[in-house]
Enzyme design. Sequence first.
Site, PDB file in Angstrom:
ATOM      1  N   CYS A  87     -28.478  -2.389 -78.843  1.00  0.00           N
ATOM      2  CA  CYS A  87     -28.687  -3.618 -78.072  1.00  0.00           C
ATOM      3  C   CYS A  87     -29.907  -4.431 -78.498  1.00  0.00           C
ATOM      4  O   CYS A  87     -29.826  -5.647 -78.570  1.00  0.00           O
ATOM      5  CB  CYS A  87     -28.721  -3.305 -76.590  1.00  0.00           C
ATOM      6  SG  CYS A  87     -29.809  -1.982 -76.157  1.00  0.00           S
ATOM      7  N   HIS A 143     -34.865  -6.026 -72.955  1.00  0.00           N
ATOM      8  CA  HIS A 143     -34.904  -4.966 -73.970  1.00  0.00           C
ATOM      9  C   HIS A 143     -35.446  -5.416 -75.329  1.00  0.00           C
ATOM     10  O   HIS A 143     -35.000  -4.970 -76.381  1.00  0.00           O
ATOM     11  CB  HIS A 143     -33.517  -4.340 -74.132  1.00  0.00           C
ATOM     12  CG  HIS A 143     -33.605  -2.870 -74.455  1.00  0.00           C
ATOM     13  ND1 HIS A 143     -32.494  -2.120 -74.695  1.00  0.00           N
ATOM     14  CD2 HIS A 143     -34.657  -2.049 -74.578  1.00  0.00           C
ATOM     15  CE1 HIS A 143     -32.852  -0.877 -74.954  1.00  0.00           C
ATOM     16  NE2 HIS A 143     -34.163  -0.821 -74.881  1.00  0.00           N
TER      17      HIS A 143
END
Length: 177
Positions: A87, A143
């Site tokens: 990700c 993230h």
Amino acid sequence: MRAILTTWLFVVVYTLVYFKASGSKPNFVILLADDLGYGDICFNQAKNVYGGCTKPEVWSDCPRTDYLNALRKESITLTEFYVQPLCSPTRSALLTGRYPIHTGMQTHVLQPTQPGGLPLKYKTIAEELKKQGYDTYLVGKWHLGYSKWEHTPLFRGFNHFYGMYVGAADHYTRYPR
């Protein structure tokens, strides 16, 4: 909303980035969905070579994605974005427009206690759109680092952020698992 831009990507949580324009500029939304496969959206199954639905009008055996199907009918759908198997690299590519190998984000995801983040020398799409008068929102998983204020979404061009800094967080409490 005059235009909605949807980008379907497959790599654990979701990210919704909303850019609201002032005046006559178009508004747009970018959706990034981790671990969402190409055939997991019903409108893609009409051309799915792996089985499933063969015609758009025969979607009874498809997963229910009615809202996404409706959004797509009024949208521009980009289908040629090459995602990474993780990700953080995919998010860095989407937000900077650069392959992760060029930002140093290509081989790993950022861990909760890891210092650093997306290198500051690379501008994000949110930073550029903010200069053009857009109001920018990020809902979901960032993230891309949070050990310093400079690595957080609010510093990297987003006016509003509601979500998690790290991956693998609980959707209800927003705390890491």
